[in-house]
Write an enzyme that holds these catalytic residues in place. Sequence first.
Site, short mmCIF file in Angstrom:
data_model
loop_
_atom_site.label_atom_id
_atom_site.label_comp_id
_atom_site.label_asym_id
_atom_site.label_seq_id
_atom_site.Cartn_x
_atom_site.Cartn_y
_atom_site.Cartn_z
N ASP A 232 -6.11 6.16 -7.83
CA ASP A 232 -7.43 5.77 -8.29
C ASP A 232 -8.38 5.37 -7.17
O ASP A 232 -7.96 4.89 -6.14
CB ASP A 232 -7.31 4.57 -9.22
CG ASP A 232 -7.03 5.00 -10.62
OD1 ASP A 232 -6.20 5.88 -10.78
OD2 ASP A 232 -7.67 4.46 -11.54
N LYS A 233 -9.66 5.50 -7.46
CA LYS A 233 -10.66 4.94 -6.56
C LYS A 233 -10.81 3.45 -6.82
O LYS A 233 -10.64 2.63 -5.91
CB LYS A 233 -12.01 5.63 -6.74
CG LYS A 233 -13.11 4.99 -5.88
CD LYS A 233 -14.45 5.64 -6.09
CE LYS A 233 -15.50 4.91 -5.23
NZ LYS A 233 -16.85 5.47 -5.41
#
Length: 637
Positions: free
Chosen positions: A270-271
């Site tokens: 994930d960012k």
Amino acid sequence: MAESEPGPAPAQVGEKRSCPEDEEEDTPSKKPKVENDHKNGGPSHQDGEEEPEGGASDGEEDGETFADMMKHGLTELDVGILKYVSDHEGFSGILKERYSDFVVHEINKQGTVSHLDDLSIPAEAEEVPEAEQQSNDIEVLTEEQKKELGELQFFKNKEGSVSIEVLDDTKEKRTLVHKAIKTQFAGLETKTEEKEGRKFIVAYHTAGKKALAEVKTAAAPRKHFWPKNRGSFCHFVLYKENKDTMDAINVLSKFLRLRPNMFSYMGTKDKRAITVQEIAVLKITAERLSHLNKCLMNLKLGNFCYKNHPLKLGELQGNHFTVVIRNISGTDEQVSQALTSLKQTGFINYYGMQRFGTTAVPTQHVGRAILKNNWNEVVDLILKPRPGAEKEFLVRCREEWAKTQDPEAALKKLPNKRCVEGQLLRGLSMYGKKNIVTAFGLIPRNNRLMYIHSYQSVVWNTMVSRRHEAFGLKAVEGDLVLRGTKAHVLSAEEAESHSIHDIVMPLPGFDVIYPSHHIGKGYRELLSADGLDIDNMRHKVKDYSLAGAYRRIIIRPSDVSWEVIQYDDPRISLVHTDFEKLENKPAPVFNKEGKYRALRMEFSLPPSTYATMAIREVLKLDTSIKKQTQLNTTWFN
């Protein structure tokens, strides 16, 4: 992308730390390279397979809030996410109020959890002749030149350059200067220029806007001495904050002047999270990688070692999650019931919300049009104007397309032509509107397949919800189980000896079978209603032919633990990260009488599962951006 990443959560405007490579979007930060943020952010977009183009700031020009824009987004009901496993009473809480509330550690195929806990260089690497040469190379630079180069490296003069006159003008001397700069000042590139009969070596930053046009990152990597007894791949642990895996790889590629495909990894993360994972790179020394720690923002590299093989996508055993849910309303008893159920029974293995996009045009609608071979509809769905959160240039591009149907005119409205819309418009400009299939092919293959995979996913979610409604948590006659890679239909007698954790359901395709009970017939009816023939899932374009697959309907997390914590300062991090431990920073201290309550939970999941679907089961709350943004907005108000 590996789907064991969390599903959608609200997007946030706080906590963003700039990184030099985010050319126009971020500005250099004077904060330490990696640190805990002390801003309390607002609602955030979800980090997963697809990130939204727009952000909270995009609506400011029109005075429209992010919450207002997200009212056009999808909810869980729109993508077939309808049921829960347990009957405990749900409670409210805020997911990803800060990105440090979501921490992911990769688990390799040996079952080892990745941690960043060692920044040292392997002893073997220190014996490399090249390293000895480097200590001599640096002597060709004066202290003043080193100071100027250091300032350039740390972005105090990002768009500038440093010129070094070569007084003893020989090729050997110029080579020494070039090599000294590139070796000792990661991220700088050099070139030789002649001015008024004198030769200068000009150093400039690879991340500069002008320099980016000059630096060919696709160039073949330079050849360095590489001992035969050393593995060809340097493996390292990448710790990153608020940056997705591909962004991080692109940053490393620019600094090291490599193609991004020189790096390999087991899954993307994930960012909007703090994540720790293993990366491998071909024939780059641990020293060069370690040098990057001096100037990288939001990234740290460590735990270096050399091996003879790269990493492969999907080779991981899963991910371990540490998740903080803030401002919970549930009692300690409710929390205990919810987490005990998660530990003992699990959750429905739905595809999470990020699988379906964040705009008013869901990705599964594009996928359905592709499968129906309706290419005009594909173009219309991707390019037409839509309500909701989008960047202003995309809005102008869509308006131009709707008005003129001129791909070149619409393309001119886009500053970045690499987005899906830009790639499709470029294809239409090159091949014409009568050759849409070829034009659509300019979009990268993974992006194109994402559309049809999202259609498969919404069908799977819908049918699993129907199965749960009909049969609950019991294996029944007609269900499917896997025997090796093949699916087997259970008889009534066989069903008695199987549990719900054995049952799989198919994603539609030409190479799968369906349950023999009425849920299997439901697949046919659903696809028929969408204008598709379940008996003919092969497409005229081979890439879009769906083989199908099987997916377990219930997942039981491992290593589940939890605690309810109380605190007074909403800006503090509630997780002790690997980087903080390396810096010998103390773990967070909680006030038992604090005015805020949070649930901190930990669990491990296998690949291809969504952490937010586990969190959804605990809270019994809609995890869509639309619903989470409404919840966050209410809380912040």
